[in-house]
Design a protein around this motif. Structure first.
Motif, PDB file in Angstrom:
ATOM      1  N   ALA A 181       1.034  -1.229  -0.157  1.00  0.00           N
ATOM      2  CA  ALA A 181      -0.180   0.036   0.152  1.00  0.00           C
ATOM      3  C   ALA A 181       0.901   1.200  -0.041  1.00  0.00           C
ATOM      4  O   ALA A 181       0.408   2.360  -0.675  1.00  0.00           O
ATOM      5  CB  ALA A 181      -0.852   0.046   1.254  1.00  0.00           C
ATOM      6  N   ARG A 182       2.108   1.193   0.540  1.00  0.00           N
ATOM      7  CA  ARG A 182       2.958   2.343   0.721  1.00  0.00           C
ATOM      8  C   ARG A 182       3.405   2.636  -0.764  1.00  0.00           C
ATOM      9  O   ARG A 182       3.925   3.620  -1.067  1.00  0.00           O
ATOM     10  CB  ARG A 182       3.981   2.009   1.727  1.00  0.00           C
ATOM     11  CG  ARG A 182       4.903   3.176   1.953  1.00  0.00           C
ATOM     12  CD  ARG A 182       6.142   2.720   3.025  1.00  0.00           C
ATOM     13  NE  ARG A 182       6.785   3.729   3.479  1.00  0.00           N
ATOM     14  CZ  ARG A 182       7.835   3.610   4.190  1.00  0.00           C
ATOM     15  NH1 ARG A 182       7.999   2.444   4.757  1.00  0.00           N
ATOM     16  NH2 ARG A 182       8.666   4.681   4.589  1.00  0.00           N
ATOM     17  N   LEU A 183       3.442   1.646  -1.745  1.00  0.00           N
ATOM     18  CA  LEU A 183       3.983   2.015  -3.048  1.00  0.00           C
ATOM     19  C   LEU A 183       2.881   2.629  -3.751  1.00  0.00           C
ATOM     20  O   LEU A 183       3.312   3.656  -4.540  1.00  0.00           O
ATOM     21  CB  LEU A 183       4.145   0.568  -3.575  1.00  0.00           C
ATOM     22  CG  LEU A 183       5.445  -0.204  -3.212  1.00  0.00           C
ATOM     23  CD1 LEU A 183       5.279  -1.667  -3.915  1.00  0.00           C
ATOM     24  CD2 LEU A 183       6.802   0.345  -3.794  1.00  0.00           C
ATOM     25  N   VAL A 184       1.684   2.652  -3.530  1.00  0.00           N
ATOM     26  CA  VAL A 184       0.593   2.847  -4.144  1.00  0.00           C
ATOM     27  C   VAL A 184       0.454   4.221  -3.589  1.00  0.00           C
ATOM     28  O   VAL A 184      -0.135   5.378  -4.358  1.00  0.00           O
ATOM     29  CB  VAL A 184      -0.585   1.951  -4.187  1.00  0.00           C
ATOM     30  CG1 VAL A 184      -1.629   2.837  -5.147  1.00  0.00           C
ATOM     31  CG2 VAL A 184      -0.035   0.755  -4.969  1.00  0.00           C
ATOM     32  N   GLY A 185       0.244   4.368  -2.208  1.00  0.00           N
ATOM     33  CA  GLY A 185      -0.482   5.553  -1.494  1.00  0.00           C
ATOM     34  C   GLY A 185       0.241   6.916  -1.710  1.00  0.00           C
ATOM     35  O   GLY A 185      -0.238   7.891  -2.229  1.00  0.00           O
TER      36      GLY A 185
END
Length: 455
Positions: A181-185
């Motif tokens: 999620a940290r890649l996308v957020g």
């Protein structure tokens, strides 16, 4: 995690037994990287978490950038982070007591809903054009209050979904979930901030909590490995502290992550300062830096998911490498070298977090897990109110490079000191070879002395 003698943990008081061939029952179960996802309840949980985690990272980036835009100060970003984690420092242990007393699934439904409401409230203020710095401070503090209960309940609920055999794998996949999620957020946040402003990132984060709530409601409760809630009684907080104090295999990972979390995990301060002051970038650059750290963290989490055991010597080695890389990266001369070094920083930082987390959870008795994980999260994230303002001041006063290097240096000294303590307590020695590199390994027992009677 082993609690016996030697390399895997702090030692017991009995000598190590003679090695014997492992029986099938004694061997560790061989897990695949995604074995926990075969369990329906955990699949529902993981699906909901990846949605809300994406929203959480969007809000983190938007929040930091909004504060920096309103104030122009890295110290103000540090204050925001400190306020978000201050409740964990103040009330974290009480949150663990509540997590042990109350049924975790309905408790999590309530906390996830409350976290969503904080995002929606901040979105309303921002989109209406009335947001001020103190609004962001207040929202961060309220979110931290909810996290006091949500964190230990969510951490200990993992064992109820998957059981002890899959616990280590599930903890690693939780981290992989968070880092994916940290890649996308951050990327989405950078696009939204540039295009329409921070308010939409806050709104999407608030709405994202509908996903984990739906997952919790759809679970098959009869398939949970229930831990009976502990009845209300006096002294439960002190009981948890005494439990940890008497367990070296719990206390040393907690002490180490306390130093790491307080001084070496202040990336919102450093990355925002590097973006604005060193490389003169914008919100997209800040999002890129966070995405690169997340990419390395995701790799670290997936590698951790393949491991059957979590060892203290691995924890110390990863902590030393993480802190050393942080110092080197602080003085990287060019933009792309700095950016690329963020990937291994993320990988080793996540290895520290996952190894410590899974070691502590697997070594803790189920009825104590809420309180122990509350203490773990309290020292890991609760140290931020102490470290973030200090690190922010150093960064503002002496520059981003000195700020980042000093935080890494303090944590590196702590990791080396704890490594020395563990080597003495655990009867370990430093070994360097081609196969394992630098590692702490058990000392060979001294040969027995044969006493020959005098003639």
């Amino acid at each position: 995690m082993s609690t016996g003698n030697g390399a895997d943990s702090a030692p017991g008081h009995t000598p190590a037994p003679t090695a014997v061939p492992a029986t099938p029952a004694a061997r560790q179960p061989k897990n695949s990287m995604f074995s926990s996802l075969k369990i329906r309840n955990y699949r529902l949980f993981a699906t909901g978490q990846v949605v809300s985690n994406t929203g959480t990272w969007m809000q983190r980036i938007a929040q930091d950038w909004l504060v920096l835009s309103l104030t122009g100060s890295a110290s103000a970003v540090g204050i925001t982070i400190a306020l978000q984690f201050l409740p964990m420092l103040m009330f974290g242990l009480y949150g663990g007591v509540l997590a042990d007393r109350l049924p975790k699934r309905p408790l999590l439904i309530g906390t996830q809903g409350a976290m969503g409401l904080t995002g929606i409230a901040l979105a309303a203020l921002t989109l209406a054009g009335h947001v001020q710095v103190w609004h962001v401070y207040l929202a961060a503090f309220l979110l931290g209050l909810v996290t006091v209960v949500d964190n230990p309940a969510r951490q200990s609920f993992v064992s109820e979904m998957v059981g002890p055999e899959q616990l280590g794998n599930a903890v690693s996949l939780n981290s992989a979930n968070f880092q994916s999620a940290r890649l996308v957020g951050p990327a989405l946040a950078g696009v939204l901030i540039t295009a329409v402003g921070s308010g939409w990132a806050f709104l999407l984060n608030g709405l994202s909590f509908a996903a984990p709530i739906a997952g919790l409601l759809l679970m098959r409760t009869h398939e949970l490995h229930r831990t009976e809630p502990q009845p209300r009684a006096k002294g439960q907080l002190r009981e948890g502290l005494r439990y940890v104090a008497g367990r070296p295999d719990l206390i040393w990972p907690i002490v180490l992550v306390g130093f790491i979390g307080t001084f070496a995990f202040n990336f919102p301060i450093w990355l925002s300062a590097f973006t604005s002051d060193v490389f003169h970038g914008d919100a997209g650059t800040y999002g890129l830096f966070n995405t690169l750290i997340a990419a390395g963290s995701l790799v670290g989490a997936l590698l951790a998911a393949r491991r059957a055991q979590s060892r203290l010597r691995m924890l110390v080695a990863a902590a030393v490498l993480f802190c050393a890389l942080e110092i080197v990266t602080a003085f990287a001369p060019g933009f792309w070298l700095f950016a690329l070094l963020l990937v291994p920083i993320g990988m080793f930082g996540l290895t520290v977090n996952v190894t410590a987390n899974s070691s502590v959870q697997m070594a803790t008795d189920p009825e104590m897990r809420g309180r122990v994980m509350a203490l773990f999260m309290m020292v890991f994230t609760g140290g931020t109110p102490v470290g973030a303002p200090v690190v922010g001041w150093v960064t503002d006063t002496y520059g981003a490079r000195i700020g980042m290097a000093s935080g890494g240096a303090v944590a590196l000294l702590a990791a080396l000191a704890i490594g020395v303590v563990l080597s003495r307590v655990g009867n370990l020695r430093l070994s360097v070879d081609r196969r394992h590199g630098l590692a702490l390994v058990p000392r060979q027992p001294a040969p027995a002395r044969v006493l020959v009677p005098a003639a």
